[in-house]
Design a protein around this motif. Sequence first.
Motif, PDB file in Angstrom:
ATOM      1  N   ASP A 284       0.829  -1.197   0.000  1.00 21.05           N
ATOM      2  CA  ASP A 284       0.000   0.000   0.000  1.00 21.05           C
ATOM      3  C   ASP A 284       0.865   1.249   0.000  1.00 21.05           C
ATOM      4  O   ASP A 284       0.618   2.197  -0.750  1.00 21.05           O
ATOM      5  CB  ASP A 284      -0.923  -0.024   1.225  1.00 21.05           C
ATOM      6  CG  ASP A 284      -1.859   1.167   1.265  1.00 21.05           C
ATOM      7  OD1 ASP A 284      -2.400   1.533   0.199  1.00 21.05           O
ATOM      8  OD2 ASP A 284      -2.047   1.745   2.348  1.00 21.05           O
TER       9      ASP A 284
ATOM     10  N   ASP B 158       2.350   1.972  -3.330  1.00 19.94           N
ATOM     11  CA  ASP B 158       1.364   2.555  -4.239  1.00 19.94           C
ATOM     12  C   ASP B 158       1.176   4.037  -3.931  1.00 19.94           C
ATOM     13  O   ASP B 158       1.143   4.890  -4.822  1.00 19.94           O
ATOM     14  CB  ASP B 158       0.036   1.793  -4.113  1.00 19.94           C
ATOM     15  CG  ASP B 158      -0.991   2.277  -5.122  1.00 19.94           C
ATOM     16  OD1 ASP B 158      -0.630   3.056  -6.022  1.00 19.94           O
ATOM     17  OD2 ASP B 158      -2.157   1.867  -4.995  1.00 19.94           O
ATOM     18  N   ILE B 159       1.029   4.347  -2.647  1.00 21.28           N
ATOM     19  CA  ILE B 159       0.828   5.734  -2.253  1.00 21.28           C
ATOM     20  C   ILE B 159       1.993   6.608  -2.720  1.00 21.28           C
ATOM     21  O   ILE B 159       1.792   7.665  -3.325  1.00 21.28           O
ATOM     22  CB  ILE B 159       0.673   5.841  -0.713  1.00 21.28           C
ATOM     23  CG1 ILE B 159      -0.656   5.210  -0.278  1.00 21.28           C
ATOM     24  CG2 ILE B 159       0.736   7.294  -0.259  1.00 21.28           C
ATOM     25  CD1 ILE B 159      -0.780   5.020   1.224  1.00 21.28           C
TER      26      ILE B 159
ATOM     27  N   THR C 199       2.119   6.872  -6.621  1.00 21.84           N
ATOM     28  CA  THR C 199       1.038   7.728  -7.108  1.00 21.84           C
ATOM     29  C   THR C 199       1.308   9.178  -6.741  1.00 21.84           C
ATOM     30  O   THR C 199       1.068  10.106  -7.521  1.00 21.84           O
ATOM     31  CB  THR C 199      -0.316   7.281  -6.533  1.00 21.84           C
ATOM     32  OG1 THR C 199      -0.459   5.878  -6.698  1.00 21.84           O
ATOM     33  CG2 THR C 199      -1.451   7.989  -7.235  1.00 21.84           C
TER      34      THR C 199
ATOM     35  N   TRP D  76       3.705  10.749  -9.073  1.00 21.32           N
ATOM     36  CA  TRP D  76       3.082  11.141 -10.337  1.00 21.32           C
ATOM     37  C   TRP D  76       2.244  12.400 -10.174  1.00 21.32           C
ATOM     38  O   TRP D  76       2.361  13.355 -10.931  1.00 21.32           O
ATOM     39  CB  TRP D  76       2.173  10.015 -10.851  1.00 21.32           C
ATOM     40  CG  TRP D  76       2.913   8.786 -11.260  1.00 21.32           C
ATOM     41  CD1 TRP D  76       4.187   8.715 -11.740  1.00 21.32           C
ATOM     42  CD2 TRP D  76       2.410   7.436 -11.228  1.00 21.32           C
ATOM     43  NE1 TRP D  76       4.514   7.413 -11.988  1.00 21.32           N
ATOM     44  CE2 TRP D  76       3.453   6.604 -11.704  1.00 21.32           C
ATOM     45  CE3 TRP D  76       1.210   6.853 -10.868  1.00 21.32           C
ATOM     46  CZ2 TRP D  76       3.315   5.221 -11.814  1.00 21.32           C
ATOM     47  CZ3 TRP D  76       1.063   5.479 -10.984  1.00 21.32           C
ATOM     48  CH2 TRP D  76       2.102   4.680 -11.446  1.00 21.32           C
TER      49      TRP D  76
ATOM     50  N   GLU E 255      -4.960  14.263  -0.391  1.00 19.46           N
ATOM     51  CA  GLU E 255      -5.314  12.941   0.130  1.00 19.46           C
ATOM     52  C   GLU E 255      -4.086  12.049   0.262  1.00 19.46           C
ATOM     53  O   GLU E 255      -3.874  11.401   1.291  1.00 19.46           O
ATOM     54  CB  GLU E 255      -6.330  12.252  -0.800  1.00 19.46           C
ATOM     55  CG  GLU E 255      -7.768  12.559  -0.454  1.00 19.46           C
ATOM     56  CD  GLU E 255      -8.728  11.646  -1.219  1.00 19.46           C
ATOM     57  OE1 GLU E 255      -8.403  10.458  -1.415  1.00 19.46           O
ATOM     58  OE2 GLU E 255      -9.792  12.138  -1.643  1.00 19.46           O
ATOM     59  N   LEU E 256      -3.279  12.039  -0.788  1.00 14.76           N
ATOM     60  CA  LEU E 256      -2.092  11.188  -0.771  1.00 14.76           C
ATOM     61  C   LEU E 256      -1.095  11.650   0.278  1.00 14.76           C
ATOM     62  O   LEU E 256      -0.423  10.835   0.918  1.00 14.76           O
ATOM     63  CB  LEU E 256      -1.439  11.191  -2.160  1.00 14.76           C
ATOM     64  CG  LEU E 256      -2.254  10.487  -3.241  1.00 14.76           C
ATOM     65  CD1 LEU E 256      -1.667  10.763  -4.613  1.00 14.76           C
ATOM     66  CD2 LEU E 256      -2.305   8.988  -2.975  1.00 14.76           C
TER      67      LEU E 256
ATOM     68  N   LEU F  27      -2.311  10.215   3.583  1.00 15.40           N
ATOM     69  CA  LEU F  27      -2.067   8.778   3.657  1.00 15.40           C
ATOM     70  C   LEU F  27      -0.587   8.499   3.874  1.00 15.40           C
ATOM     71  O   LEU F  27      -0.195   7.637   4.661  1.00 15.40           O
ATOM     72  CB  LEU F  27      -2.545   8.095   2.364  1.00 15.40           C
ATOM     73  CG  LEU F  27      -4.054   8.140   2.093  1.00 15.40           C
ATOM     74  CD1 LEU F  27      -4.380   7.501   0.759  1.00 15.40           C
ATOM     75  CD2 LEU F  27      -4.811   7.448   3.223  1.00 15.40           C
TER      76      LEU F  27
END
Lengths: 240, 240
Positions: B90, B93-94, B97, B100, B177-178, B181
Amino acid sequence: MTTRTSAPRRVVPRRVEKETAATTVYHALKRDIVRGVLEPGHKLLIDQIAERYSAGTNPVREALNRLSSERLVDREDLRGFFVPPISLEDFRDIVHTRCWVEGKALEESIRNRTEAWEDAVILANHRLRNTPIHYFEHTEPGMPAPDNSIWEERHRIFHRALIANCGSRHLLRFAEELMLLSERYRFISMANTHPRRRSIEEHQAIVDAALAGETVRAVEALQGQYLLTLKIYEETMSDV
Amino acid sequence: MTTRTSAPRRVVPRRVEKETAATTVYHALKRDIVRGVLEPGHKLLIDQIAERYSAGTNPVREALNRLSSERLVDREDLRGFFVPPISLEDFRDIVHTRCWVEGKALEESIRNRTEAWEDAVILANHRLRNTPIHYFEHTEPGMPAPDNSIWEERHRIFHRALIANCGSRHLLRFAEELMLLSERYRFISMANTHPRRRSIEEHQAIVDAALAGETVRAVEALQGQYLLTLKIYEETMSDV
DNA sequence: AATCATGAAATAATGTATGATTCATGTTGA
DNA sequence: TCAACATGAATCATACATTATTTCATGATT
């Protein structure tokens, strides 16, 4: 040794996956907002919504709170909930962000391509091709808006399939949100937009490029489609 | 003409910007989840949360529903709410992302650069530089975890400032948001991670490149910092 | 013995209902 | 123009009913 007839086995799925009222209202509201049934800017009165969807006020408030975090409803403390207003500026932002997010996701999908993914894309495209779109060319007063819900559903599936292989859960989540926001504009402006008869060819072009591994061409085709939608929207806006 | 002594004017701000209980709980919960006070995987019992934050069950449910749409809590119909579990997968991925999304946002920010944006970046960086970080090198049992909340706040402001000029509301939302997280993982692993003493220089490098208009270098510096964080996390994970 | 199935009790989520309080907003009147 | 008032609505607390999940103990099967 006697084996008795076995007791009746449970044939139904172990879990019926029941939905709570809040979730039902959530989906119904989402759908009605995306489809433009609930008009942009409209105030969402708790009691009205509760009656409309045959639920209590608690589930309604929960659904509205969920949607507010997805930008499908606006919320203001002590003022209540509203259907988000629409604006050309907002749609531009949605489309451009979507181009970038899905462009990136498609790129990654192609980079990680597998046979299973290619199969899924081909299948989704095939199903979409074979689903007729009902335009309403003859805009007569009494005629109801045509129901393209099957096409809409398959269209969503097609675009999801393209990017499904990108490997990033979060990127997919953002893409999904943007797709819904974008879809709302499509629904709202549908009565005015010029029917898109070339969409089959456009989708095919994306698929062809993606399956050939031509990343740049595929991404450009995808983005081109979204930008064209924006252009048409801009034109119909200025028609007013 | 006699002007009477005017009635006591309202000196307090016209609107106190009152917060509802649901919003208060929302912020408190968000904070406690991000800071790892509420442990990953932990079940969030409505009644407990309500008591913990001195509120009724209704506001709590609303707050949890909002957070569930932001992936800061997991929700399952009829099973309740949970603090999302953590996993290396996870976090990967965070981070990717985030690279990017923020990479793109920084690129756009630089492309649209204005003096006001440059000023804001310089200021935010300056403030961050001058905020000391308290490490706990001597991990003694009785010693409480050091409070770096001011640095955390300014760190957030700095990264927001960098991308604030990108022009896309939605991109900024995803980045936010990212960031949250990601911050959760930083907090949770803080006790184990090697202190990052080079962060001042790293931030300076990003600022220098950004202000010089060197997009590629700025983006690489930004992404490099995030990827380094991931690398450190991966190493501390394998230490176990 | 170990595993599985059954069923009852405990736990907790969810929904409904009601009343109180607070706030936003529009109207009235000085 | 400005303050006081009236109204509608959001918000919240609380109590209670319903339903689903979970737990745990028991008994059956292998």
